[in-house]
Motif scaffolding. Structure first.
Motif, short mmCIF file in Angstrom:
data_model
loop_
_atom_site.label_atom_id
_atom_site.label_comp_id
_atom_site.label_asym_id
_atom_site.label_seq_id
_atom_site.Cartn_x
_atom_site.Cartn_y
_atom_site.Cartn_z
N TYR A 12 18.54 14.21 -14.42
CA TYR A 12 17.47 13.40 -14.96
C TYR A 12 17.96 12.02 -15.38
CZ TYR A 12 14.22 17.30 -15.12
OH TYR A 12 13.39 18.34 -14.79
N SER A 13 19.28 11.88 -15.61
CA SER A 13 19.79 10.59 -16.06
C SER A 13 19.84 9.57 -14.93
CB SER A 13 21.19 10.77 -16.65
OG SER A 13 22.11 11.13 -15.64
N VAL A 14 19.70 10.02 -13.68
CA VAL A 14 19.69 9.10 -12.56
C VAL A 14 18.31 8.44 -12.47
CG1 VAL A 14 19.96 8.87 -10.06
CG2 VAL A 14 21.33 10.54 -11.32
N GLN A 15 18.26 7.15 -12.66
CA GLN A 15 17.00 6.44 -12.66
C GLN A 15 16.49 6.24 -11.24
OE1 GLN A 15 15.25 5.59 -15.43
NE2 GLN A 15 16.85 6.72 -16.52
N ALA A 16 15.23 6.61 -11.03
CA ALA A 16 14.64 6.44 -9.71
C ALA A 16 14.33 4.98 -9.46
CB ALA A 16 13.36 7.28 -9.62
N LYS A 17 14.83 4.43 -8.38
CA LYS A 17 14.57 3.05 -8.01
C LYS A 17 13.34 2.98 -7.12
CE LYS A 17 19.43 1.61 -8.22
NZ LYS A 17 20.56 1.03 -7.45
N ILE A 18 12.52 2.00 -7.35
CA ILE A 18 11.34 1.81 -6.52
C ILE A 18 11.79 1.24 -5.18
CG2 ILE A 18 9.15 0.60 -6.29
CD1 ILE A 18 9.01 0.51 -9.34
N PRO A 19 11.50 1.93 -4.08
CA PRO A 19 11.96 1.42 -2.78
C PRO A 19 11.22 0.15 -2.38
CG PRO A 19 10.62 3.39 -2.52
CD PRO A 19 10.81 3.22 -3.97
N GLN A 20 11.89 -0.66 -1.59
CA GLN A 20 11.25 -1.84 -1.01
C GLN A 20 10.33 -1.37 0.12
OE1 GLN A 20 14.39 -4.44 0.23
NE2 GLN A 20 14.89 -5.09 -1.84
N VAL A 21 9.11 -1.87 0.11
CA VAL A 21 8.11 -1.42 1.08
C VAL A 21 7.71 -2.59 1.98
CG1 VAL A 21 5.86 -0.35 1.42
CG2 VAL A 21 7.23 0.24 -0.59
N GLU A 22 7.74 -2.34 3.28
CA GLU A 22 7.26 -3.32 4.26
C GLU A 22 5.98 -2.77 4.87
OE1 GLU A 22 8.37 -5.21 8.64
OE2 GLU A 22 9.81 -3.90 7.61
N PHE A 23 4.92 -3.57 4.85
CA PHE A 23 3.65 -3.18 5.44
C PHE A 23 3.46 -3.89 6.78
CE2 PHE A 23 3.00 -2.45 0.92
CZ PHE A 23 2.38 -1.21 0.90
N ARG A 24 3.11 -3.11 7.79
CA ARG A 24 2.83 -3.67 9.11
C ARG A 24 1.42 -3.22 9.52
NH1 ARG A 24 8.34 -1.18 11.88
NH2 ARG A 24 9.83 -1.95 10.30
N PHE A 25 0.67 -4.13 10.11
CA PHE A 25 -0.69 -3.81 10.53
C PHE A 25 -0.85 -4.07 12.02
CE2 PHE A 25 -1.14 -4.53 6.02
CZ PHE A 25 -2.09 -3.60 5.61
N GLU A 26 -1.53 -3.14 12.68
CA GLU A 26 -1.91 -3.33 14.08
C GLU A 26 -3.40 -3.11 14.21
OE1 GLU A 26 0.14 -1.08 17.02
OE2 GLU A 26 2.13 -1.81 16.46
N GLY A 27 -4.08 -4.05 14.85
CA GLY A 27 -5.52 -3.92 15.01
C GLY A 27 -6.26 -4.86 14.08
N ALA A 28 -7.57 -4.77 14.11
CA ALA A 28 -8.41 -5.68 13.34
C ALA A 28 -8.65 -5.13 11.94
CB ALA A 28 -9.74 -5.89 14.06
N PHE A 29 -8.09 -5.80 10.95
CA PHE A 29 -8.30 -5.46 9.55
C PHE A 29 -8.68 -6.71 8.78
CE2 PHE A 29 -5.34 -2.18 10.98
CZ PHE A 29 -5.87 -1.02 10.42
#
Length: 310
Positions: free
Chosen positions: A31-48
Motif C-alpha cells: 500500500y505504500s507504493v503510490q499509484a502514478k497516473i499514467p500519461q494518456v494519449e487520445f487518438r480519434f478516427e472518423g467524424a467527431f
C-alpha cells in the motif's frame, strides 16, 4: 511501532538479501507504493464534433481512474486510447479490444451521440482496461485474461458506485447462469471450448468460467490468508516480476500468484479446471442472494470484495 520503523527493521535484517524483497515484505508495504497516473494519449478516427471528443476524453479518464483506484495500482506509465466511430448507434460501445504495444492501448468503436451517463454505465472500458492488469498469457490463456477482466468489470463498477454491490453481484450471478446454459449445450470439455472459442462461439462459457476462477480465488485468499487479496497479488506481481520476461503463460502467472501469496490456491484451482468437463460448481454463489449481512460468511467476504479500496 510505526510503519516506517517496521520497514527500517525489515531492511536492516535483510542486509544483502534484497533479491528476495518482493516476496518477504508484508502486504501492508504494498500500500505504500503510490499509484502514478499514467500519461494518456487520445487518438480519434472518423467524424467527431469537438464536444463529443471532450465527452469521450472525460469518460475514458474516468474509467482509467476507476480501474486504478479500484485495485490500488495501474502497471503502465503510458497508455493510448484510439477512438473510432461505430457504424451503428444501438449502444454506446459496440466493440473494443486491447492492443499490447509500447505503450499499450485500447481501441474503442463508439456511438458518440449517447449521453455521458450511458458511457459511464457501459462496462466495456473497465473490462478492456482491466486486461492490462496482467501480462498477456497467450491465446491458450483466453479464459484467464477474459475471466479477470469480466470479474473486475463488475467489482470495480460496484467499488466506484456505478452499481450497488447487490446489482454487481446479480450481474455476476446472471453471467454464471449464461455460462451454465451454454455449457450444457456443448459436448466439448473446457480446454477445447477455450481453444475453439471463436469458431464454437463459446464466449459465455469461457468468459464466465474464468470469472468463477477469480471469484473463488479472491474469496479463498480473503478467508484463508490474513493479509492477501487478489488486488494485492496483482499489484505485487507488477511490482516484482512483470518486466522480468517478455513471454508469459497461464501456468507461469499462476506460479507467481502462488509464490506471492504463499499459498497453493491458484495452482490447486487450475488443476481442477484442467480436468473439468462442464462448468465450474457455482451453486453456492447462485444460492447467495442477499449479500448485505456483513457479519456472516460468506456474505461478509463478498461485501468486502465490492467495497471501495481504502
Amino acid at each position: 511501532m510505526k510503519r516506517y520503523q517496521v520497514i527500517s527493521l525489515l531492511l536492516k535484517s535483510m542486509k544483502t538479501h534484497f533479491i528476495c524483497l518482493p516476496f518477504l515484505l508484508l502486504p501492508f508495504l504494498i500500500y505504500s507504493v503510490q499509484a502514478k497516473i499514467p500519461q494518456v494519449e487520445f487518438r480519434f478516427e472518423g467524424a467527431f464534433e469537438k464536444p463529443q471528443k471532450n465527452k469521450l476524453r472525460q469518460w475514458l479518464r474516468h474509467e482509467l481512474k476507476t480501474v486504478q483506484q479500484g485495485v490500488g495500482f495501474f502497471p503502465e506509465q503510458q497508455i493510448f486510447f484510439l477512438i473510432k466511430r461505430a457504424t451503428h448507434n444501438r449502444e454506446p460501445v459496440p466493440w473494443a479490444y486491447v492492443e499490447r504495444a509500447q505503450p499499450p492501448g485500447v481501441i474503442f468503436y463508439v456511438s458518440p451521440t449517447f449521453s455521458m451517463q450511458a458511457f459511464l454505465n457501459d462496462w466495456t472500458a473497465v473490462h478492456e482496461i482491466s486486461h492490462l492488469l496482467i501480462p498477456y498469457p497467450g491465446q491458450s490463456g483466453t479464459w484467464f485474461t477474459e475471466g479477470l477482466a469480466t470479474y473486475y468489470q463488475n467489482v470495480l463498477h460496484a467499488r466506484s458506485g456505478i452499481l450497488s454491490p447487490k446489482q454487481a453481484w446479480q450481474k455476476i450471478q446472471s453471467g454464471f447462469r449464461r455460462g451454465l446454459a451454454q455449457t450444457k449445450k456443448q459436448k466439448s470439455d473446457f480446454l477445447q471450448a477455450n481453444q475453439h472459442m471463436h469458431t464454437s462461439r463459446s464466449y459465455m462459457r469461457v468468459y464466465w468460467t474464468g470469472t468463477a476462477f477469480f471469484l473463488e480465488a479472491d474469496f479463498r485468499l480473503r478467508t484463508q490468508t490474513p493479509d492477501w487479496t487478489l488486488d494485492l497479488v496483482l499489484k505485487e506481481l507488477n511490482t516484482c516480476c512483470r518486466h522480468q520476461r517478455k513471454v508469459w503463460s497461464t501456468e507461469l502467472l499462476i506460479h507467481h500468484f502462488d509464490q506471492i501469496s504463499h499459498t497453493k490456491i491458484f495452482s490447486s484451482q487450475w488443476q481442477a479446471f484442467k480436468q473439468m468437463k462442464g462448468f465450474p460448481d457455482v451453486e453456492k454463489w447462485l444460492l447467495l442472494q442477499d449479500i448485505s449481512h456483513r457479519k456472516q460468511e460468506p456474505t461478509r467476504v463478498i461485501s468486502a470484495i465490492f467495497a471501495p479500496q481504502k
